[in-house]
Design a protein around this motif. Structure first.
Motif, PDB file in Angstrom:
ATOM      1  N   ASP A   1      35.492  -8.935 -29.838  1.00 33.08           N
ATOM      2  CA  ASP A   1      34.827  -8.709 -31.117  1.00 33.08           C
ATOM      3  C   ASP A   1      35.782  -8.327 -32.245  1.00 33.08           C
ATOM      4  O   ASP A   1      35.375  -8.281 -33.405  1.00 33.08           O
ATOM      5  N   ASP A   2      37.052  -8.063 -31.892  1.00 32.89           N
ATOM      6  CA  ASP A   2      38.007  -7.804 -32.981  1.00 32.89           C
ATOM      7  C   ASP A   2      38.272  -9.090 -33.772  1.00 32.89           C
ATOM      8  O   ASP A   2      38.890  -9.056 -34.829  1.00 32.89           O
ATOM      9  N   GLU A   3      37.778 -10.221 -33.251  1.00 38.91           N
ATOM     10  CA  GLU A   3      37.916 -11.486 -33.990  1.00 38.91           C
ATOM     11  C   GLU A   3      36.700 -11.770 -34.877  1.00 38.91           C
ATOM     12  O   GLU A   3      36.614 -12.830 -35.497  1.00 38.91           O
TER      13      GLU A   3
END
Ligand SMILES: [Zn+2]
Length: 256
Positions: A71-73
């Protein structure tokens, strides 16, 4: 079980790399499936998904304690992708969860890309949780046929739904709980989706509201009648809904 090798399944499912140990079994089932009638194929899938659902529920399938997430993307949401479940019957959330774990996450952990090769053999993880329980839904919303929307993933989570990672990182997925391959959803479902978009995603440009089959040519989802058909109804409802909500909308009155 009619198709699944029960003994083998029970022996392997509680291992963290169950999906590698059972991969030959899944391949065998895939091969059988090719020659089955539509009805028997459904029965085979039912066996698999209900077994996964059961073993997620009873904890036989191990949760991943050092979970991975991607989810850091996550990017700013500028796209909405419409899906259907393609299931004739309504799906319970735990069945949908099991189906997506099997269909979306298992293949990725079985054959991860170069960047993620370290995950192979580890317990399957999504990095997505609700009330502390790991979830595997690919969609952010499921809209029931009576129009009730159910939240599956929060918007900060990347849903694995489009078959296109770039789209996944900047989109939300809204799925209709039914099979619309050759039919159209009821107007109350479309009204509910337009309301949902008005309430949550007013900033997404209208032209970025797309069917799954518009971002991935390998699927008919959300159905053959979407493009040029009920998509237009939906877009018109959204336009009407969003313009009526703006306090700055100039309204023609009979006096002017
Ligand atoms: Zn889809």
């Amino acid at each position: 079980m009619k198709y699944i090798n029960d003994e083998l399944w029970k022996k392997q499912i509680s291992q963290k790399d169950w999906y590698l140990r059972l991969d030959p079994e899944f391949k065998r089932l895939e091969n059988i499936q090719k020659d089955l009638s539509k009805e028997d194929e459904e029965e085979l899938k039912e066996e698999i998904y209900s077994s996964i659902e059961r073993d997620l529920g009873n904890g036989s399938i191990q949760p991943n304690k050092k979970y991975h997430d991607w989810d850091d993307e996550r990017k700013t949401i500028d796209t909405i992708v419409i899906h259907h479940t393609s299931n004739d019957k309504s799906l319970t959330l735990s069945r949908l969860n099991a189906k997506h774990m099997f269909r979306l996450y298992r293949p990725f952990f079985t054959n991860p890309n170069e960047d993620n090769k370290a995950i192979k053999g580890e317990a399957i993880s999504s990095g997505h949780f609700t009330n502390g329980v790991q979830i595997f839904y690919g969609y952010h919303w499921l809209v029931r046929l009576d129009g009730t929307p159910e939240r599956l993933l929060t918007d900060n989570y990347v849903g694995w739904h489009a078959g296109n990672w770039d789209i996944n990182t900047r989109s939300v997925a809204i799925c209709i709980d039914g099979n619309f391959e050759t039919s159209s959803p009821d107007i109350k479902v479309l009204k509910s989706i337009s309301q949902l978009i008005k309430d949550n995603y007013k900033n997404v440009p209208i032209e970025n509201i797309l069917g799954h089959n518009e971002v991935n040519k390998n699927t008919v989802c959300p159905g053959n009648g979407f493009i040029g058909g009920w998509k237009l109804t939906l877009i018109n409802l959204i336009k009407k809904n969003i313009s009526s909500s703006s306090p700055f909308t100039y309204k023609q009155t009979s006096n002017s």
